[in-house]
Design an enzyme around this catalytic site. Structure first.
Site, PDB file in Angstrom:
ATOM      1  CG  ASP A 441      -2.297   0.591   0.909  1.00  0.00           C
ATOM      2  OD1 ASP A 441      -2.405   1.370  -0.047  1.00  0.00           O
ATOM      3  OD2 ASP A 441      -3.258   0.257   1.629  1.00  0.00           O
ATOM      4  CG  ASP A 498      -8.924   2.252  -0.939  1.00  0.00           C
ATOM      5  OD1 ASP A 498      -8.441   1.131  -1.197  1.00  0.00           O
ATOM      6  OD2 ASP A 498      -8.310   3.116  -0.289  1.00  0.00           O
TER       7      ASP A 498
END
Length: 694
Positions: A441, A498
Site C-alpha cells: 500500500d 478503495d
C-alpha cells in the site's frame, strides 16, 4: 540528404525521417504501408508552405523539438548548465541501428557536450510501440524537462481523452477539444495518482469504441508525469510525455525517460485497449505463479479493520473458504501496536498482544481450509509514533513542519540504508511464514515530488522479487493511486479502487479497461452497505460486478443471509469455471444506445466464446431496453447466446422473451449490426449473457 527508417508490425507502420542529419520527425504512423513505399517521398510530403507572419522555413516537429531551431512550441528538452545558464542543444546524427522490430538513433551536439539516443520497438504480437530516450552529458547539467520521443497529434481528431479522478473515483474520462495552445498535466504528488493516470487517447473524427481510428499513449512511470498536447499556430500538433517537471533535482551526466507506450487502431478505441491489455498481461507483468489459476481473494479489512482477534479471524477464514475463496489476505493492523492509523508504520514485527503465538496459528488454519495466505505492508511510510521514526528521524522525507497525510510520513527511499532496513524487515516475515502474496500500500502523496523516491522504490521491489519470486505483489495506493506500467513491471495485480460500491466500480473498471486486462485488475464483492458511499446494493449486482475482473470478497461474511451466501457461491463458482479463458480474453467496451447501460464484452482469445456484462447504471429515458450491439464476432458464424442469470428478471419484466427461457442462435453479423434486446431491469442490476460459436 534525407535519412529515413521504418518499423512495421501488427497492421501498422511507423516512419521516421530527417534532413541534413538533424533530429527526425515521425513522418507517418498509421495503418500498414506497402513495402515498396518511397520513404523519401513521404518525408517530402511533410513539407509545409510558408506565408506571412512566419519564419522562412518551418522548424521541425522532431522527436525532441529544439528551441535552438526557433521551434514555436514547447521544446522536448529544457536544461541548464552548472552555472544555471540555459543550454540550447542542436543535435546531429552520429549513428543508427535497425534490428528486427527495433530502431536505435544516436545524435550528438559536440559544442554542448551532449549525446541523445532514442529507441523505438514495436511488439509483433501486441502491436504496442515502446519509445524512450536517454541523454548523456560531458559535464553535469540540470534537467527541467526531458520528453520521451515526441509523436505528432493526428489532424482528423477533434478531441482528446485524458484522465482525472479522486480517491474512490478513479479513471474519470476528460474529453477536451483540440484548440490552439496547450492541454497540459504536471503531476506534483510524487506518485502516479488517482488524479493523473498517465494516459491519453486521441480518437479520430467520429470514432467509437468499435469503429474508426484512434491513437493512445501511456507513460510507464510511477513518480508523477508531465503531459503536453499542443496545437501550434501553424496547425501542427504534438504530444509529449516525461517525468513531472523539476523532479530530477540534482545535476547529473545521464538522464533517461521512462518508456512511452503507444498504440494505433483502425478498429475504434477497442483496438488500442486490447493492444494495451495484451501487452500488460503478456509483456509487462511477470506472474509469480504463471501456471496457477488466478485465486479468488478474501481480504479481511472491511470485516475487522484494526480489531484483530485470532479466533474471530479463524471463523471468518472458514466462512470465506466455504464461499469459494482461495486466498486469505490479512490487512492492516497485525504489526507494532497498530490499533488505529496514527501509529506503528515502519515497525514490521508481529504484535504480540493480538498474536501471542505469532501469525503461524492463523496461517496454518487458513492453509488447512485450502487457501493460501497474503499479508499487508506499507513499506514506504512511517508513523511519527513508531520505534523506527524515534530511532531514525533523519530517514523521514521532507521538512519537519510538513503536513502529514493519513497521520503518517514518508521514508526517504533514495537512501540505501532505508531500503536495506525495509528489505530485512519484510524478508523476515516472508522467510518465516507461508506467505504467497503481499498487498503493498501507499496511502499518502509525497511532501515534494522527487524521481529518486520512485527509483528507490523500484530498487526495493526488484530486490524483493529476486529474493521471493513466488510471492505475488499487489500495487495499492489508497486504491488506484499508483497504477502504471512502471509499477506493473514489478507487481502482478492492482487494487483498482478503495470503493467497493458496485455502481462506482462498474464505471471505474469499465474505463480502466482502456489499458488494463482482467488478469491483473482486482475487484471485490463489498459489504451490503458500502463503507465508502453508504449505498446498499443487492448481492447479485455486487457479485457479478466483481466477476468482471479478478474476483474476490472484501466484507464481513458473518453478515450474509443464507440467500446471499448461496448467490455468492454460485457466482464465484461461475467465475472459477470460466477464469481460464477469461484471464486471456479481450475486454471490449460496447457502444450502448442507452447511456444508462454500461456494457462490455469479454471475447475469448480464439473468438469461440464470449460473455457480455450489461450493467444498468441509471434509469433509462425510454421504457424498454434498446438493442445492444456486440463487437468482433465472425460475421458468417452462428452463435448460441443465453442469459447466465435469467432468474434475476424482476416481476415488472412481464414479456415472453425467448432469452428469459432459453438460448437463441443468431449470426455474428446480426449480433454486431442489430444487436440483442435484453429483458427490462431495474437500475443497479446487471445482465450476464454468454455466447458460444457453434
Amino acid at each position: 540528404m534525407i535519412r529515413s527508417w521504418r518499423i512495421d508490425g501488427k497492421g501498422q507502420t511507423l516512419v521516421l525521417a530527417s534532413a541534413e542529419d538533424r533530429l527526425p520527425c515521425v513522418a507517418y504512423w498509421g495503418a500498414s504501408l506497402p513495402e515498396s513505399e518511397d520513404l523519401g517521398a513521404i518525408f517530402a510530403a511533410q513539407d509545409l508552405d510558408v506565408t506571412g507572419g512566419m519564419l522562412d522555413a518551418n522548424p521541425e516537429l522532431s522527436i525532441c523539438p529544439e528551441a535552438a531551431r526557433s521551434f514555436p512550441g514547447q521544446p522536448g528538452l529544457v536544461l541548464r548548465d552548472g552555472a544555471g545558464a540555459p543550454v540550447l542543444p542542436s543535435f546531429r546524427h552520429v549513428g543508427d541501428d535497425k534490428d528486427g522490430d527495433g530502431l536505435t538513433l544516436d545524435y550528438r551536439d559536440d559544442t554542448a557536450g551532449l549525446a541523445y539516443r532514442a529507441r523505438f520497438h514495436i511488439n509483433p504480437a501486441t502491436g504496442l510501440i515502446e519509445a524512450s530516450a536517454t541523454l548523456e552529458c560531458d559535464a553535469p547539467v540540470r534537467v527541467e524537462w526531458f520528453a520521451a520521443p515526441v509523436f505528432p497529434g493526428p489532424q482528423l481528431c477533434d478531441e482528446m481523452i485524458d484522465f482525472s479522478g479522486r480517491w474512490c473515483g478513479e479513471f474519470q474520462l476528460e474529453r477536451t477539444p483540440w484548440r490552439a495552445g496547450i492541454r497540459a498535466r504536471d503531476n506534483r504528488t510524487g506518485r502516479t495518482g488517482h488524479e493523473h493516470f498517465p494516459g491519453l487517447i486521441l480518437p479520430g473524427r467520429s470514432a467509437t469504441n468499435t469503429a474508426g481510428e484512434a491513437h493512445a499513449f501511456h507513460y510507464g512511470w510511477s513518480g508523477g508525469h508531465g503531459m503536453i498536447a499542443e496545437e501550434l499556430p501553424d496547425g501542427r500538433r504534438q504530444v509529449q510525455f516525461g517525468h513531472a517537471r523539476d523532479t530530477q533535482s540534482l545535476p547529473g551526466t545521464r538522464f533517461e525517460t521512462a518508456t512511452l507506450f503507444v498504440a494505433f487502431s483502425d478498429a475504434g478505441l477497442n483496438g488500442c485497449a486490447t493492444a494495451f491489455q495484451r501487452h500488460v498481461r503478456d509483456r509487462i507483468v511477470t506472474p509469480a505463479r504463471p501456471d496457477t489459476p488466478r485465486p479468488v481473494h478474501y481480504n479481511c479489512w472491511e470485516a475487522i479493520y484494526f480489531d484483530h482477534d485470532v479466533d474471530e479471524l479463524k471463523k471468518i477464514a472458514e466462512q470465506a473458504a466455504d464461499l469459494g475463496a482461495e486466498r486469505f489476505v490479512l490487512d492492516d493492523g497485525w504489526f507494532g501496536r497498530r490499533d488505529d492509523d496514527t501509529t506503528s508504520l515502519g515497525d514490521w514485527t508481529v504484535d504480540p498482544r493480538k498474536y501471542p503465538d505469532g501469525l503461524t496459528p492463523l496461517i496454518d488454519h487458513v492453509l488447512a481450509r485450502g487457501m493460501s495466505f497474503g499479508i499487508w505492508f506499507e513499506p514506504e511510510m512511517v508513523s511519527r509514533d513508531s520505534d523506527l521514526c524515534r530511532a531514525h528521524p533523519d530517514w523521514v522525507l521532507g521538512a519537519d513542519n510538513q503536513i502529514p497525510g493519513r497521520q503518517q510520513m514518508v521514508l526517504d527511499m533514495a537512501r540505501e540504508d532505508v531500503r536495506a532496513h525495509l528489505f530485512d524487515a519484510i524478508s523476515a516475515i516472508l522467510s518465516n511464514h507461508a506467505v504467497d502474496y503481499v498487498k503493498w500500500d501507499h496511502n499518502r502523496v509525497l511532501p515534494t515530488p522527487d524521481a529518486a523516491q520512485t527509483l528507490g522504490t523500484y530498487a526495493l521491489l526488484d530486490r524483493l522479487r529476486d529474493a521471493f519470486p513466488q510471492v505475488e505483489i499487489e500495487s495499492c495506493a489508497s486504491g488506484g493511486g499508483r497504477i502504471d506500467l512502471g509499477i506493473l513491471q514489478r507487481t502482478g495485480r492492482v487494487w483498482l479502487s478503495d470503493s467497493n460500491d458496485a455502481l462506482e466500480r462498474l464505471r471505474i473498471q469499465h474505463d480502466a479497461a482502456l489499458f488494463l486486462p482482467l488478469a491483473i485488475t482486482g475487484s471485490h464483492v463489498g459489504p451490503r452497505t458500502c463503507h465508502t458511499s453508504g449505498r446498499v446494493f443487492d448481492i447479485r449486482f455486487r457479485a457479478w460486478v466483481a466477476a468482471q475482473r479478478h474476483m474476490g470478497f472484501e466484507m464481513d461474511p458473518r453478515e450474509l443471509t443464507d440467500h446471499e451466501a448461496e448467490v455468492l457461491r454460485r457466482v464465484t463458482g461461475w467465475w472459477k469455471d470460466n477464469r481460464d479463458w477469461l484471464v486471456r480474453a479481450d475486454i471490449l467496451r460496447l457502444d450502448s444506445a442507452d447511456p444508462a447501460v454500461i456494457a462490455e464484452q469479454h471475447l475469448a482469445e480464439d473468438g469461440a466464446r464470449f460473455v457480455v456484462f450489461a450493467g444498468k447504471a441509471a434509469t433509462s429515458d425510454q421504457i424498454l431496453p434498446r438493442p445492444l450491439r456486440l463487437d468482433r464476432l465472425q460475421s458468417d458464424a452462428i452463435y448460441r447466446v443465453e442469459l447466465a442469470n435469467r432468474a434475476d428478471a424482476p416481476r415488472l419484466s412481464r414479456g415472453d422473451q425467448v432469452l428469459k427461457s432459453g438460448p437463441l442462435e443468431l449470426s455474428g453479423r446480426f449480433l454486431m449490426q442489430h444487436g440483442l434486446a435484453l429483458p427490462w431491469s431495474f437500475p443497479d442490476t446487471i445482465w450476464v449473457m454468454e455466447g458460444q460459436r457453434i
